[in-house]
Every structure is written in structure tokens, then in C-alpha cells.
Write an enzyme that holds these catalytic residues in place. Structure first.
Site, PDB file in Angstrom:
ATOM      1  N   TYR A 155      -5.352 142.299  39.796  1.00  0.00           N
ATOM      2  CA  TYR A 155      -4.019 142.815  40.182  1.00  0.00           C
ATOM      3  C   TYR A 155      -3.118 142.833  38.947  1.00  0.00           C
ATOM      4  O   TYR A 155      -2.486 143.839  38.636  1.00  0.00           O
ATOM      5  CB  TYR A 155      -3.424 141.917  41.277  1.00  0.00           C
ATOM      6  CG  TYR A 155      -2.033 142.317  41.716  1.00  0.00           C
ATOM      7  CD1 TYR A 155      -1.821 143.487  42.444  1.00  0.00           C
ATOM      8  CD2 TYR A 155      -0.921 141.522  41.413  1.00  0.00           C
ATOM      9  CE1 TYR A 155      -0.542 143.850  42.854  1.00  0.00           C
ATOM     10  CE2 TYR A 155       0.350 141.879  41.822  1.00  0.00           C
ATOM     11  CZ  TYR A 155       0.540 143.046  42.538  1.00  0.00           C
ATOM     12  OH  TYR A 155       1.807 143.399  42.937  1.00  0.00           O
ATOM     13  N   LYS A 159      -1.494 146.044  36.839  1.00  0.00           N
ATOM     14  CA  LYS A 159      -0.056 146.211  36.602  1.00  0.00           C
ATOM     15  C   LYS A 159       0.234 146.262  35.092  1.00  0.00           C
ATOM     16  O   LYS A 159       1.085 147.035  34.650  1.00  0.00           O
ATOM     17  CB  LYS A 159       0.734 145.071  37.266  1.00  0.00           C
ATOM     18  CG  LYS A 159       0.618 145.057  38.806  1.00  0.00           C
ATOM     19  CD  LYS A 159       1.171 146.320  39.439  1.00  0.00           C
ATOM     20  CE  LYS A 159       1.242 146.268  40.951  1.00  0.00           C
ATOM     21  NZ  LYS A 159       1.697 147.510  41.577  1.00  0.00           N
ATOM     22  N   THR A 190       7.602 141.283  52.008  1.00  0.00           N
ATOM     23  CA  THR A 190       6.895 142.430  52.614  1.00  0.00           C
ATOM     24  C   THR A 190       5.525 141.924  53.085  1.00  0.00           C
ATOM     25  O   THR A 190       5.251 140.726  53.048  1.00  0.00           O
ATOM     26  CB  THR A 190       6.648 143.541  51.566  1.00  0.00           C
ATOM     27  OG1 THR A 190       5.681 143.044  50.612  1.00  0.00           O
ATOM     28  CG2 THR A 190       7.915 143.954  50.833  1.00  0.00           C
TER      29      THR A 190
HETATM   30  N1  LIG Z   1       6.413 142.528  47.657  1.00  0.00           N
HETATM   31  C1  LIG Z   1       6.352 141.944  46.466  1.00  0.00           C
HETATM   32  O1  LIG Z   1       6.663 140.735  46.326  1.00  0.00           O
HETATM   33  C2  LIG Z   1       5.910 142.713  45.267  1.00  0.00           C
HETATM   34  C3  LIG Z   1       6.015 142.078  44.027  1.00  0.00           C
HETATM   35  C4  LIG Z   1       5.612 142.774  42.897  1.00  0.00           C
HETATM   36  C5  LIG Z   1       5.152 144.069  43.006  1.00  0.00           C
HETATM   37  N2  LIG Z   1       5.061 144.669  44.228  1.00  0.00           N
HETATM   38  C6  LIG Z   1       4.519 146.029  44.281  1.00  0.00           C
HETATM   39  O2  LIG Z   1       5.310 146.840  45.116  1.00  0.00           O
HETATM   40  C7  LIG Z   1       4.500 147.872  45.689  1.00  0.00           C
HETATM   41  C8  LIG Z   1       4.754 147.932  47.185  1.00  0.00           C
HETATM   42  O3  LIG Z   1       4.281 146.741  47.779  1.00  0.00           O
HETATM   43  P1  LIG Z   1       4.903 146.101  49.110  1.00  0.00           P
HETATM   44  O4  LIG Z   1       5.370 144.766  48.745  1.00  0.00           O
HETATM   45  O5  LIG Z   1       5.816 147.043  49.780  1.00  0.00           O
HETATM   46  O6  LIG Z   1       3.542 145.895  49.951  1.00  0.00           O
HETATM   47  P2  LIG Z   1       3.044 146.390  51.390  1.00  0.00           P
HETATM   48  O7  LIG Z   1       4.091 146.112  52.411  1.00  0.00           O
HETATM   49  O8  LIG Z   1       1.695 145.809  51.576  1.00  0.00           O
HETATM   50  O9  LIG Z   1       2.933 147.982  51.215  1.00  0.00           O
HETATM   51  C9  LIG Z   1       1.910 148.543  50.448  1.00  0.00           C
HETATM   52  C10 LIG Z   1       1.907 150.051  50.636  1.00  0.00           C
HETATM   53  O10 LIG Z   1       0.848 150.594  49.837  1.00  0.00           O
HETATM   54  C11 LIG Z   1       0.088 151.478  50.632  1.00  0.00           C
HETATM   55  N3  LIG Z   1      -1.309 151.505  50.194  1.00  0.00           N
HETATM   56  C12 LIG Z   1      -2.162 150.469  49.994  1.00  0.00           C
HETATM   57  N4  LIG Z   1      -3.386 150.926  49.663  1.00  0.00           N
HETATM   58  C13 LIG Z   1      -3.299 152.281  49.650  1.00  0.00           C
HETATM   59  C14 LIG Z   1      -4.214 153.322  49.397  1.00  0.00           C
HETATM   60  N5  LIG Z   1      -5.510 153.089  49.110  1.00  0.00           N
HETATM   61  N6  LIG Z   1      -3.783 154.605  49.465  1.00  0.00           N
HETATM   62  C15 LIG Z   1      -2.497 154.878  49.780  1.00  0.00           C
HETATM   63  N7  LIG Z   1      -1.580 153.946  50.044  1.00  0.00           N
HETATM   64  C16 LIG Z   1      -1.972 152.662  49.980  1.00  0.00           C
HETATM   65  C17 LIG Z   1       0.198 150.931  52.058  1.00  0.00           C
HETATM   66  O11 LIG Z   1       0.023 151.986  52.994  1.00  0.00           O
HETATM   67  P3  LIG Z   1      -1.239 152.234  53.986  1.00  0.00           P
HETATM   68  O12 LIG Z   1      -1.799 150.900  54.339  1.00  0.00           O
HETATM   69  O13 LIG Z   1      -0.610 152.965  55.123  1.00  0.00           O
HETATM   70  O14 LIG Z   1      -2.163 153.100  53.194  1.00  0.00           O
HETATM   71  C18 LIG Z   1       1.646 150.458  52.075  1.00  0.00           C
HETATM   72  O15 LIG Z   1       2.499 151.528  52.413  1.00  0.00           O
HETATM   73  C19 LIG Z   1       3.058 147.525  45.313  1.00  0.00           C
HETATM   74  O16 LIG Z   1       2.647 148.325  44.234  1.00  0.00           O
HETATM   75  C20 LIG Z   1       3.134 146.071  44.890  1.00  0.00           C
HETATM   76  O17 LIG Z   1       2.128 145.730  43.961  1.00  0.00           O
HETATM   77  C21 LIG Z   1       5.438 144.015  45.355  1.00  0.00           C
END
Ligand SMILES: NC(=O)c1ccc[n+]([C@@H]2O[C@H](COP(=O)([O-])OP(=O)(O)OC[C@H]3O[C@@H](n4cnc5c(N)ncnc54)[C@H](OP(=O)(O)O)[C@@H]3O)[C@@H](O)[C@H]2O)c1
Length: 264
Positions: A155, A159, A190
């Protein structure tokens, strides 16, 4: 500038079915943008679409970032129908497994979804932006895009790769009218930890305490949109966990000592 920056822009959001992507979709529709919502789950996207401030100024396009054919098909459709002003490369999956416990297939899946897929999509939609001399890439990295921590090896690598690729793209696009903003969130509440994969690729299926105590999505999105509108190159958004990036820069040995004790 502020929120007006987004008005009447056509904005494509990957990973719009949950968490940060969903938050962007809601906020940007409210700000007057035409939003294109993408992820794998069409029904969930349609439900979110129906709740947007302006559902008739939006479209659902399914995409699987693990599948290059799906990325190509979505890009072809979008290039035929739209001039994209901004793409938010947000779709991603996290990891909860140590290196020796992680199957190679799981590592490939994380790298494809988080990095290769984003780079492929970028290359396919970039030519129309270059032609029009306008566009904006917003890329979701992470604090782990700056620091490697236990159980996040691939992961974190995916990134870090985004930084290398999109810093290069920004440099190539100097004075082109196309901008790149990389967002590095700390903990945001999330489903990221629930959907995070274990070594065999199965989801962890539970939400980490750090995530539950993290920033609310709406707060994150509000801060991010302010920076994006200012065309910031990079933003670190989160709580005290973001201090690790500063500590790494000035006191790398201290950070190593802290990180090895992290029981993530
Ligand atoms: N939340 C945090 O603390 C955090 C921290 C650092 C970075 N981030 C980054 O922020 C971004 C959003 O994450 P989030 O926290 O909102 O997580 P989340 O609630 O798990 O959402 C992830 C999203 O990615 C989509 N996704 C996953 N695999 C996919 C695939 N193969 N094709 C298309 N879509 C896909 C999912 O949609 P489907 O399942 O419908 O495909 C979902 O809409 C990510 O890149 C994550 O690494 C989050």
C-alpha cells in the site's frame, strides 16, 4: 477563488461509492460541478447519484481499476462524451499484512488498483486536456505515501509511486494550464480499514480504532477543496499522525524508532 473554482467544471471521481470519493461527489455537486461517479458497484453509485444536490448534472460510469480493459472502456466512453476539467484519482484499497504473510497476487492487486490503474487512466485522458490546455489531476496518496509502516508495505509503495509519477507529470506539464494536486490524508473515518486486504486478499472486515477516531469525511473534503482551488501541489491533511512526515524530514532516525514500535 474558493468553491467557485468548481462551478460548471466536469469532474470525474473514481472511488465515488464510499468515503472520501462519495464526500467529494456530494460537495462538488453542491458547488455546481457536473460530476461523473465511478467505481465497481453501479447500484451504490446510482443511490449516491440520486441524493446529489443536482442528480441531473451527473453520470454513473462503472470502472474496475484492477482491470485494464475496464479502464480503457471507461476512458473511451468519457473521452467521446465529455471534456474533463478535473479527475479525482481516489479509488484505492489498503493492506493489513506483513510482507512475509502477503501473497504476491495480493501485492499485485494493490499496486494495480492504487497506482498502475491511476497511471493508465491518466495517460488516456491527458491528450484531450493537453489539446484544450486545461485540466487538473487530484491524486489521493496518504501519509504512508511519505512513510513506510509495518503491514502496509505494498500500500505504502503504491502511494509512494503516485508521488514519483505525478511529480514527473507536473514537471512535464509546466505552463501547460494543467495542474496536479497530491492529497496526503492521515486518518479519515471511512471504510478503508474494513475493505483493507489481508495477506490472502480477503478483506479485514473491521474498522480500526485509529480510523474511528480519524477526521470526518466532510471536514477532510472541505479542507481539500480549499487547497485544490488554490492549485496547491501537495497537501497533508489529518491529525497528529501527519507529524511523522515532518519528523522524517528533520529527524529520520527518531522516526525509525517510532515506526518500528507501531503495532499496526
Ligand atoms: N480513509 C483514510 O484514512 C485514508 C487515508 C489515506 C489515504 N486514503 C486514500 O483515500 C482514497 C479513498 O479511500 P476511502 O478512505 O474513501 O476508502 P473506502 O471508503 O474504502 O473507499 C474506497 C473507494 O475505492 C473504490 N475502489 C476500490 N477498489 C476499486 C477498484 N478495483 N475499481 C474501482 N474502484 C475501486 C471503492 O468502490 P467499489 O468498492 O464500489 O469499487 C470505494 O468507492 C484511497 O485511495 C485511500 O488510499 C484514505
Amino acid at each position: 477563488m474558493g468553491i467557485k473554482y468548481f462551478q460548471d467544471k466536469t469532474i470525474w471521481i473514481t472511488g465515488a461509492s464510499s468515503g472520501i470519493g462519495e464526500g467529494f461527489a456530494r460537495a462538488l455537486s453542491e458547488a455546481g460541478a457536473y460530476v461523473i461517479l465511478s467505481s465497481r458497484r453501479e447500484k451504490v453509485l446510482q443511490e449516491i447519484q440520486s441524493q446529489l444536490a443536482f442528480p441531473n448534472r451527473s453520470k454513473v460510469v462503472t470502472i474496475d481499476m484492477e482491470d485494464n480493459n475496464s479502464i480503457d472502456a471507461a476512458c473511451e466512453m468519457i473521452n467521446n462524451e465529455f471534456q474533463i476539467d478535473m479527475v479525482i484519482l481516489n479509488a484505492g484499497i489498503s493492506q493489513r499484512s506483513r510482507i512475509l504473510d502477503t501473497e504476491f497476487q495480493t501485492e499485485q492487486r494493490i499496486m494495480q488498483t492504487n497506482f498502475i490503474g491511476a497511471a493508465r487512466l491518466t495517460k488516456l485522458i491527458l491528450p484531450k486536456m493537453v489539446e484544450k490546455q486545461k485540466g487538473h489531476f487530484v491524486v489521493l496518496s496518504s501519509v504512508t505515501g511519505k512513510i513506510g509502516v509495518p503491514t502496509r508495505s505494498m500500500y505504502s509503495a503504491s502511494k509512494h509511486a503516485l508521488h514519483g509519477y505525478f511529480d514527473s507529470l507536473r514537471a512535464e506539464l509546466t505552463d501547460s494550464g494543467i495542474f496536479v494536486t497530491i492529497l496526503c490524508p492521515g486518518y479519515v473515518y471511512t471504510n478503508i480499514s474494513k475493505n483493507a486486504v489481508l495477506g490472502d486478499g480477503a478483506p479485514q472486515n473491521s474498522i480500526d480504532e485509529n480510523s474511528k477516531n480519524g477526521m470526518l469525511v466532510d471536514t477532510f473534503v472541505e479542507k481539500a477543496l480549499k487547497g485544490i482551488a488554490k492549485k496547491k501541489q501537495e497537501m497533508l491533511i489529518g491529525g497528529k499522525e501527519t507529524m511523522g512526515v515532518v519528523i522524517k524530514r528533520f529527524f529520520p532516525s527518531l522516526l525509525n524508532n517510532i515506526i518500528k514500535k507501531v503495532n499496526a
